[in-house]
Design a protein around this motif. Sequence first.
Motif, mmCIF file in Angstrom:
data_model
loop_
_atom_site.group_PDB
_atom_site.id
_atom_site.type_symbol
_atom_site.label_atom_id
_atom_site.label_comp_id
_atom_site.label_asym_id
_atom_site.label_seq_id
_atom_site.Cartn_x
_atom_site.Cartn_y
_atom_site.Cartn_z
ATOM 1 N N GLY A 171 -10.761 -2.565 -15.022
ATOM 2 C CA GLY A 171 -9.112 -2.818 -14.771
ATOM 3 C C GLY A 171 -8.503 -1.763 -14.325
ATOM 4 N N GLY A 172 -8.942 -0.173 -14.493
ATOM 5 C CA GLY A 172 -8.405 0.639 -13.910
ATOM 6 C C GLY A 172 -8.495 0.718 -12.202
ATOM 7 N N SER A 173 -9.616 0.070 -11.948
ATOM 8 C CA SER A 173 -9.691 0.129 -10.489
ATOM 9 C C SER A 173 -8.740 -0.752 -9.590
ATOM 10 C CB SER A 173 -11.245 -0.234 -10.142
ATOM 11 O OG SER A 173 -11.403 -1.541 -10.390
ATOM 12 N N ILE A 174 -8.214 -1.719 -10.182
ATOM 13 C CA ILE A 174 -7.418 -2.686 -9.333
ATOM 14 C C ILE A 174 -6.385 -2.118 -8.989
ATOM 15 C CG2 ILE A 174 -5.908 -4.944 -9.704
ATOM 16 C CD1 ILE A 174 -8.015 -5.556 -12.050
ATOM 17 N N ASN A 175 -5.391 -1.393 -9.614
ATOM 18 C CA ASN A 175 -4.248 -0.710 -9.190
ATOM 19 C C ASN A 175 -4.027 0.479 -9.592
ATOM 20 O OD1 ASN A 175 -3.299 -1.470 -11.546
ATOM 21 N ND2 ASN A 175 -2.087 -3.195 -10.791
ATOM 22 N N GLY A 176 -5.011 1.247 -10.439
ATOM 23 C CA GLY A 176 -4.969 2.852 -10.540
ATOM 24 C C GLY A 176 -4.386 3.078 -12.017
ATOM 25 N N PHE A 177 -4.230 2.049 -12.983
ATOM 26 C CA PHE A 177 -3.874 2.167 -14.318
ATOM 27 C C PHE A 177 -5.069 2.097 -15.045
ATOM 28 C CE2 PHE A 177 0.250 -0.144 -12.668
ATOM 29 C CZ PHE A 177 1.018 1.105 -12.526
ATOM 30 N N TYR A 178 -5.123 3.459 -15.861
ATOM 31 C CA TYR A 178 -6.301 3.752 -16.700
ATOM 32 C C TYR A 178 -5.760 4.020 -18.169
ATOM 33 C CZ TYR A 178 -9.503 4.197 -12.727
ATOM 34 O OH TYR A 178 -10.184 3.681 -11.474
ATOM 35 N N ALA B 84 1.290 10.505 -10.873
ATOM 36 C CA ALA B 84 0.016 10.147 -11.604
ATOM 37 C C ALA B 84 -0.302 10.481 -13.023
ATOM 38 C CB ALA B 84 -0.886 11.334 -10.628
ATOM 39 N N PRO B 85 0.713 11.374 -13.750
ATOM 40 C CA PRO B 85 0.424 11.520 -15.044
ATOM 41 C C PRO B 85 0.448 10.669 -15.933
ATOM 42 C CG PRO B 85 1.639 13.391 -14.178
ATOM 43 C CD PRO B 85 1.520 12.326 -12.868
ATOM 44 N N TYR B 86 1.375 9.497 -15.514
ATOM 45 C CA TYR B 86 1.623 8.324 -16.250
ATOM 46 C C TYR B 86 0.577 7.172 -15.761
ATOM 47 C CZ TYR B 86 5.922 10.926 -16.571
ATOM 48 O OH TYR B 86 6.725 11.930 -16.664
ATOM 49 N N MET B 87 -0.089 7.290 -15.140
ATOM 50 C CA MET B 87 -1.356 6.181 -14.884
ATOM 51 C C MET B 87 -2.547 6.134 -15.567
ATOM 52 S SD MET B 87 -0.376 5.706 -10.766
ATOM 53 C CE MET B 87 -1.203 4.286 -10.502
ATOM 54 N N GLY B 88 -2.892 7.542 -16.143
ATOM 55 C CA GLY B 88 -4.047 7.690 -16.801
ATOM 56 C C GLY B 88 -5.048 8.396 -15.870
ATOM 57 N N ARG B 89 -6.164 8.638 -16.559
ATOM 58 C CA ARG B 89 -7.283 9.145 -15.647
ATOM 59 C C ARG B 89 -8.724 8.408 -15.864
ATOM 60 N NH1 ARG B 89 -7.958 15.571 -16.621
ATOM 61 N NH2 ARG B 89 -8.264 14.529 -18.914
ATOM 62 N N CYS B 90 -9.113 8.240 -14.901
ATOM 63 C CA CYS B 90 -10.649 7.430 -14.920
ATOM 64 C C CYS B 90 -11.807 8.029 -16.126
ATOM 65 C CB CYS B 90 -11.167 7.393 -13.862
ATOM 66 S SG CYS B 90 -12.953 6.864 -13.733
ATOM 67 N N GLU B 91 -11.537 9.533 -15.845
ATOM 68 C CA GLU B 91 -12.391 10.170 -16.955
ATOM 69 C C GLU B 91 -12.134 10.183 -18.367
ATOM 70 O OE1 GLU B 91 -10.060 13.305 -14.749
ATOM 71 O OE2 GLU B 91 -10.884 11.505 -14.184
ATOM 72 N N ASP B 92 -10.720 9.487 -18.657
ATOM 73 C CA ASP B 92 -10.376 9.687 -20.087
ATOM 74 C C ASP B 92 -11.081 8.204 -20.819
ATOM 75 O OD1 ASP B 92 -8.968 12.027 -19.992
ATOM 76 O OD2 ASP B 92 -7.070 10.856 -19.487
ATOM 77 N N ASP C 229 0.851 -1.190 -0.178
ATOM 78 C CA ASP C 229 0.130 -0.162 0.152
ATOM 79 C C ASP C 229 0.861 1.441 -0.041
ATOM 80 O OD1 ASP C 229 -2.351 -1.860 -0.118
ATOM 81 O OD2 ASP C 229 -2.781 -1.288 2.180
ATOM 82 N N GLU C 230 1.879 1.117 0.752
ATOM 83 C CA GLU C 230 2.876 2.542 0.769
ATOM 84 C C GLU C 230 3.388 2.581 -0.480
ATOM 85 O OE1 GLU C 230 5.550 1.306 3.826
ATOM 86 O OE2 GLU C 230 4.232 2.049 5.617
ATOM 87 N N ILE C 231 3.955 1.765 -1.312
ATOM 88 C CA ILE C 231 4.621 1.718 -2.536
ATOM 89 C C ILE C 231 3.761 2.225 -3.626
ATOM 90 C CG2 ILE C 231 5.289 0.273 -4.599
ATOM 91 C CD1 ILE C 231 6.651 -1.689 -2.357
ATOM 92 N N PHE C 232 2.352 1.740 -3.567
ATOM 93 C CA PHE C 232 1.259 2.450 -4.554
ATOM 94 C C PHE C 232 0.903 3.679 -4.190
ATOM 95 C CE2 PHE C 232 1.570 -1.724 -6.813
ATOM 96 C CZ PHE C 232 0.901 -1.249 -8.088
ATOM 97 N N ALA C 233 1.061 3.901 -3.004
ATOM 98 C CA ALA C 233 0.696 5.569 -2.607
ATOM 99 C C ALA C 233 1.561 6.128 -3.046
ATOM 100 C CB ALA C 233 0.529 5.601 -0.938
ATOM 101 N N MET C 234 2.908 6.027 -2.991
ATOM 102 C CA MET C 234 4.021 6.714 -3.448
ATOM 103 C C MET C 234 3.872 6.668 -5.029
ATOM 104 S SD MET C 234 8.155 5.760 -2.737
ATOM 105 C CE MET C 234 7.519 5.142 -1.097
#
Length: 478
Positions: free
Chosen positions: A102-109, A78-86, A67-72
């Motif tokens: 798929g994006g909800s699993i670990n934040g990559f959209y 964030a700009p490289y993980m994509g956005r839900c709204e896109d 959890d700490e690693i993914f929070a970091m």
Amino acid sequence: MIYLALAIVHGALVFGFTMRILLRDDLSPPARLAWFVVINLAPYFGVLIYFLFGEIDLGQKARKRHDEIFAMIRAHAAPYMGRCEDVNTLIDPLYRPAFLYGGSINGFYPMGGNRAELLEDAAAFATRLVADIDAAQTHVHVLYYIWLEDQTGTEVARALTRAAQRGVTCRAIADGLGSRGLIRSRLWKDMKVAGVDLAVAFPLDNPFLTMLTSRIDLRNHRKITVIDGHITYCGSQNSADPEFHIKPRYAPWVDIMMRFEGPVVAQNQLLFASDWMQARGEILDGIELKAQPVEGGFPAQVVGDGPTERRSATPQLFTTLIASARQEMILTTPYFVPDATVLDALIAAAHRGVRVGLVFPKKNDSWIVAAASRSYYRRLLEAGCVIHEFTGGLLHAKTLTIDGRVALIGSSNLDLRSFELNYENNILFQDETLTDEIRTRQASYIAQSEAVSSQEVAQWPFYVCIWNNAVATVGPIL
């Protein structure tokens, strides 16, 4: 008195482990029932197996670290993980639920501007990979579940050695179980001496301690390569020859690999970084991230899963993808032991008129999986699914194509290990041209397969049906 004492111990063991199973709200009813069957039919064996393999738990420390690693990562990348709204602008409405899930699993959209090349075969992959490593200017990151000392594995190791010697930053992760031979080898030591930074995922330095504190079969099953931040590979092939010398009787291993460029590379880079920080216990600062879109490229996203993510994320992703199909879906996997949600999704898709094609190996390296898989054939065929068994070796390619427009490729199988135990990596994308190329590859697998008919299944001897169904009864805990 001795018999009374033994009876008390026996009863206490069965009662204690039964209560433990009933207290677990993370188990599905079929899995709970399967454990009851095992523990009551073979109490001592069942208790031992449950103690070793019954609970999927890396411990609070590992979960907190994850959890700490993914929070970091989310805070700094964030700009490289994509956005839900896109998703609403990049993805066709029919398939948005799958990309959102798929994006909800670990934040990559999904991010647009990607391109990819489907490689012809294992030899083409090895040649291209070594050439890319030899051309690397800044860094090379690789992670393999199985890394052998055969021709492919040695060529990759030597390419990393050459890159490190000319000043390229090279980091390599190998799984402690799948690559245990390499980790003890001279080749591994030579890489370290040359300057390749090495890490072992879930090391087996003390297997007895591992069995006491976690599970020995919790593994990193990913296959990730990132070069200079602008090239990544994704697919089913390990760093090993198709002859697969550790299991040669099932060879050749038939895999599928793709070479990607574009923003999805940064997402794979971040997934590698999370594994590196988990394996080494250190912060990986200064990794090169690029999100340079390719003109006319397609949207794609990385989907990473593992036992530190939420439970059942992968089967729910497959279920959502299957539910999005309107005309056709084709699935290839070497290990097919689906949970009830995935099985029902396949059957429902066929009943609503979707052409459902399933391709499995005829000769499987796991006799348990082979039996459990075939226990589902009758229901699938009766619903209208088309099943083919590949005869040209062990079909190891994990692919899913939907309506010739959306595809998923990567390391995930359709079994409990991929659903709950292993760290996996996949890329989900929307592109008709590339999906059609994968669809053509799937057709080539079907051309080397034997169709399975309802009549054939109905003629199986009764003892084969009993065996398949008996194995499938404990399928939820395989």
